[in-house]
Design a protein around this motif. Structure first.
Motif, PDB file in Angstrom:
ATOM      1  N   ILE B  79       0.839  -1.210   0.000  1.00  0.00           N
ATOM      2  CA  ILE B  79       0.000   0.000   0.000  1.00  0.00           C
ATOM      3  C   ILE B  79       0.870   1.255   0.000  1.00  0.00           C
ATOM      4  O   ILE B  79       0.640   2.193  -0.757  1.00  0.00           O
ATOM      5  N   LYS B  80       1.908   1.265   0.844  1.00  0.00           N
ATOM      6  CA  LYS B  80       2.754   2.460   0.965  1.00  0.00           C
ATOM      7  C   LYS B  80       3.496   2.738  -0.340  1.00  0.00           C
ATOM      8  O   LYS B  80       3.623   3.887  -0.761  1.00  0.00           O
ATOM      9  N   LEU B  81       3.984   1.667  -0.984  1.00  0.00           N
ATOM     10  CA  LEU B  81       4.701   1.855  -2.246  1.00  0.00           C
ATOM     11  C   LEU B  81       3.737   2.327  -3.338  1.00  0.00           C
ATOM     12  O   LEU B  81       4.081   3.185  -4.154  1.00  0.00           O
ATOM     13  N   ARG B 111      14.310  -1.628   5.407  1.00  0.00           N
ATOM     14  CA  ARG B 111      13.965  -0.833   4.219  1.00  0.00           C
ATOM     15  C   ARG B 111      13.655   0.609   4.559  1.00  0.00           C
ATOM     16  O   ARG B 111      13.687   1.463   3.700  1.00  0.00           O
ATOM     17  N   ASN B 112      13.262   0.849   5.800  1.00  0.00           N
ATOM     18  CA  ASN B 112      12.801   2.184   6.212  1.00  0.00           C
ATOM     19  C   ASN B 112      11.590   2.643   5.408  1.00  0.00           C
ATOM     20  O   ASN B 112      11.467   3.817   5.044  1.00  0.00           O
ATOM     21  N   ILE B 113      10.695   1.699   5.111  1.00  0.00           N
ATOM     22  CA  ILE B 113       9.461   2.071   4.398  1.00  0.00           C
ATOM     23  C   ILE B 113       8.536   2.790   5.371  1.00  0.00           C
ATOM     24  O   ILE B 113       8.406   2.400   6.527  1.00  0.00           O
ATOM     25  N   GLY B 191      10.124   7.955   7.817  1.00  0.00           N
ATOM     26  CA  GLY B 191      10.554   6.570   7.592  1.00  0.00           C
ATOM     27  C   GLY B 191       9.754   5.587   8.421  1.00  0.00           C
ATOM     28  O   GLY B 191       8.668   5.906   8.923  1.00  0.00           O
ATOM     29  N   PHE B 192      10.290   4.369   8.573  1.00  0.00           N
ATOM     30  CA  PHE B 192       9.616   3.329   9.349  1.00  0.00           C
ATOM     31  C   PHE B 192       9.661   3.699  10.823  1.00  0.00           C
ATOM     32  O   PHE B 192      10.727   3.991  11.370  1.00  0.00           O
ATOM     33  N   LEU B 255      16.460   8.707   4.183  1.00  0.00           N
ATOM     34  CA  LEU B 255      15.319   8.813   3.270  1.00  0.00           C
ATOM     35  C   LEU B 255      14.406   7.598   3.392  1.00  0.00           C
ATOM     36  O   LEU B 255      14.866   6.476   3.579  1.00  0.00           O
ATOM     37  N   GLU B 256      13.128   7.869   3.267  1.00  0.00           N
ATOM     38  CA  GLU B 256      12.115   6.825   3.333  1.00  0.00           C
ATOM     39  C   GLU B 256      12.152   6.013   2.024  1.00  0.00           C
ATOM     40  O   GLU B 256      12.509   6.534   0.967  1.00  0.00           O
ATOM     41  N   TYR B 257      11.745   4.729   2.084  1.00  0.00           N
ATOM     42  CA  TYR B 257      11.890   3.813   0.947  1.00  0.00           C
ATOM     43  C   TYR B 257      11.194   4.297  -0.324  1.00  0.00           C
ATOM     44  O   TYR B 257      11.807   4.363  -1.397  1.00  0.00           O
ATOM     45  N   SER B 258       9.907   4.642  -0.247  1.00  0.00           N
ATOM     46  CA  SER B 258       9.196   5.009  -1.483  1.00  0.00           C
ATOM     47  C   SER B 258       9.722   6.334  -2.041  1.00  0.00           C
ATOM     48  O   SER B 258       9.727   6.553  -3.249  1.00  0.00           O
TER      49      SER B 258
END
Lengths: 377, 281
Positions: B79-81, B111-113, B191-192, B255-258
């Motif tokens: 969902i986040k991606l 991943r820090n998503i 991030g996560f 930085l956050e993953y997406s």
């Protein structure tokens, strides 16, 4: 004509077709012999601004695909037997919550890690019954390069139309072989996109009549909705009410079984005057086609019924043929899976026989011919 | 109607939780954090797996997704991606997050998503009737450790720091005001993020371990929580019975993953595509 013939690997043909069908999300985990699908997607999807992610396992891969699908994406994952086993958990989730997603399963020898680099057709019943509980499922199985392309497109369209997971079956031979193919122009490809359901504040996201195509909506469409892997009522909220559970089970079954004409697809070869029919699919159907020609040269009136839709099983179509043809030979690379279905639908006056092998070696046309000859004796 | 109530889906009440359960406090606190940040309900999705806390999303008037045991983070990742602009919250119990979902937990952290995770730690499988979890204290009696638990527990927050989570905090259900502040902060983090909430299951854990009512059990929780500064001064023997509360890790730079995906991967791929088409490939 702007079309050009290319030589491409089966896995790549499937990946290209997925993009043509509108796939804009891929999550997967590497596994032989399907990894080329992920590799292609990792290079191509970001070029279009789409999402690719390699997850920590196959359970996570299908979970991410379902999450993306609920967020409005067309999602794909690809795997092989051991990974397909892990995916059974979320295959059931996609069935009960009615979420479109396409899973490519490139079959290799099993059970367990089995024969990683050798072909098999041994996940046929796992595709049907692998996830627990009663459920309908759609599984397609191409045999030739052009079919890999068209059936991948069909997998996405069926998944989108029926709000259901669709399994695209392949085997190591057709997925790994490089063959020539004429890729159609994008404008020639019919892509089905599920319409947004008009939703009111009552949030009846699963409300519909039996046989109706589900009108489910995605997240972030203006009304906050609830989606659950538990059995649910018309709002999607958990329930154990027997009458409601009955209704939901029937709705899910009948959306597939009341519309078989839109799902069942097969090909026939020299069947007009056939007296003996081969039932086969995938790589085995390729040997069977050649065997039909060889048999005809020797005066045996053989024909081939090649199933492109494996599940739901083409029961009515076979029964129709059994009125005339009284001999059926099932050819498959396993210890006897789809032959059970053929035997189930065959009437008492039909002789059934099967050519089976699960040692990683595909059948040759000569072996199929030999089996036909023994059968007609 | 108070501000936070627009985030509560009253029509799905009652909740399945036992009287005195900490889950109700967490539910209200999360709704208050949504209200503090004035997030539109349709821009939020709350995802959960299985367990008592897994039932929580049903009661939020936001988009909600209740899935298989331990897998909430995998769905949330998709969902986040797919929709990076949305607020994606995962609610998970200790068994769900650190046993069956342990692999997904460390990878989401690595991943820090940008998923906001609330990990409710009551040290027991409550919904199934009180079996030992990876966060049950040693020596405790549970339905599957009738002679005492011989396994050491994870320190969930510390495990997540080691797995490179960029925001980690620990709080207890007794400290509702700091809990609300820390949840709000975690929701603002890109991030996560994980907030480990120490909660009481006096029914399925306390009852068998001389902590059988909510007051006794929450007092026991309070006696074990200290600030990081206090914790640092303890001997290693004393540390075994205490845990630090408050923000334990906050890295705003990473930085956050997406964000990384759309700022790095997509432009790199588009450049490669332009180069390929210029070369006539």
């Amino acid at each position: 004509m702007s079309k050009k013939r290319e030589v491409l690997q089966g896995n790549i043909i499937a990946a290209k077709a997925a993009v043509a069908a509108g796939c804009n999300f891929y999550a997967g985990y590497p596994i032989t012999p399907s990894s080329e699908v992920a590799q292609y997607m990792s290079a191509e999807l970001p070029k279009l601004g789409y999402d690719f992610i390699q997850m920590e396992d196959e359970i996570a891969s299908l979970g991410a695909c379902i999450g993306a699908s609920l967020s409005g994406k067309k999602a794909l994952t690809a795997t092989s037997g051991p990974g397909f086993s892990l995916m059974q958990e979320h295959l059931g989730m996609a069935v009960i919550a009615e979420i479109p997603v396409v899973i490519i399963n490139v079959m290799r020898g099993g059970p367990s890690t089995g024969l990683p680099t050798k072909p098999a057709q041994a996940d046929m019943l796992q595709a049907r019954w692998g996830t627990h509980g009663d459920h309908p499922i759609i599984a397609l199985y191409p045999a030739f390069s052009d079919e890999i392309y068209s059936e991948t497109i069909r997998a996405f369209n069926l998944s989108e139309k029926f709000w259901t997971p669709v399994i695209l079956m392949m085997d190591e031979v057709i997925a790994k072989a490089h063959e020539d193919i004429e890729i159609p122009d994008q404008k020639e490809i019919a892509v089905f996109n599920g319409a947004d359901h008009p939703l009111d504040e009552d949030l009846n996201i699963y409300d519909r009549q039996i046989g109706e195509i589900p009108p489910r909506v995605d997240f972030f469409k203006g009304y906050p909705i609830h989606i659950d892997s538990l059995e649910h009522d018309r709002h999607g909220w958990p329930t154990t009410d027997p009458a409601l559970v009955d209704k939901m089970q029937t709705l899910r079954m009948q959306k597939i079984y009341s519309r078989l004409d839109e799902i069942i697809k097969f090909k026939e070869y020299r069947m007009e005057d056939a007296e003996i029919m081969i039932f086969s699919f995938g790589v085995s159907a390729r040997a069977a086609i050649a065997a039909v020609d060889l048999a005809r040269q020797q005066g045996i009136k053989a024909g081939l019924f090649q199933a492109l839709t494996i599940w739901p099983f083409p029961e009515r179509e076979l029964k129709e043929r059994f009125k005339r043809i009284k001999k059926v030979l099932t050819v498959e690379m396993n210890m006897g899976q789809m032959k059970l279905e053929v035997e189930r639908v065959a009437t008492d006056d039909v002789n059934t026989r099967a050519l089976l092998r699960a040692n990683g070696v595909p059948f040759t046309p000569a072996e199929v011919l030999q089996s036909l000859k023994e059968f007609v004796k | 109607m108070r501000d936070y109530e627009r985030y509560i889906r009253y029509r799905t009440f009652p909740t399945p939780w036992c009287p005195g359960c900490g889950d109700g406090i967490v539910l209200k606190t999360i709704a208050m954090a949504f209200a503090d940040l004035k997030l539109p309900p349709d821009d939020i999705i709350v995802v959960s797996g299985i367990g008592c806390s897994g039932r929580m999303p049903t009661f939020f008037n936001t988009n909600t997704l209740h899935v298989t045991h331990g897998r909430a983070l995998t769905f949330a990742t998709g969902i986040k991606l797919a929709r990076p602009e949305k607020t994606v919250v995962v609610i998970s119990g200790d068994g769900d997050a650190t046993a069956i979902g342990g692999n997904h937990l460390i990878h989401a952290a690595r991943r820090n998503i940008g998923i906001k995770m609330i990990l409710i730690n009551n040290g027991i499988y409550g919904m199934t009737g009180g079996q030992v979890s990876p966060l049950t204290p040693q020596k405790f009696i549970t339905e599957t450790t009738p002679y005492g638990n011989i396994e050491p527990k994870f320190m969930a927050s510390e495990l997540l720091i080691a797995a490179k989570a960029s925001f980690v905090a620990r709080e207890t259900v007794l400290r509702m005001h700091p809990l609300r502040q820390v949840i709000k902060k975690s929701f603002e983090h890109k991030g996560f993020s994980v907030v480990e909430v120490i909660s009481n299951c006096h029914i399925n854990l306390g009852r068998r371990n001389k902590l059988k009512d909510p007051i006794t059990m929450t007092k026991w929780i309070a006696s074990r929580s200290v600030t990081q500064a206090e914790y640092d001064k303890l001997t290693s023997e004393e540390k075994a019975h205490k845990y630090p509360v408050g923000i334990l890790m906050e890295d705003k730079e990473r930085l956050e993953y997406s964000e990384l995906y759309y700022k790095h991967i997509v432009p790199a791929a588009k450049e490669a595509a332009a180069k390929q088409s210029a070369e006539g490939k």
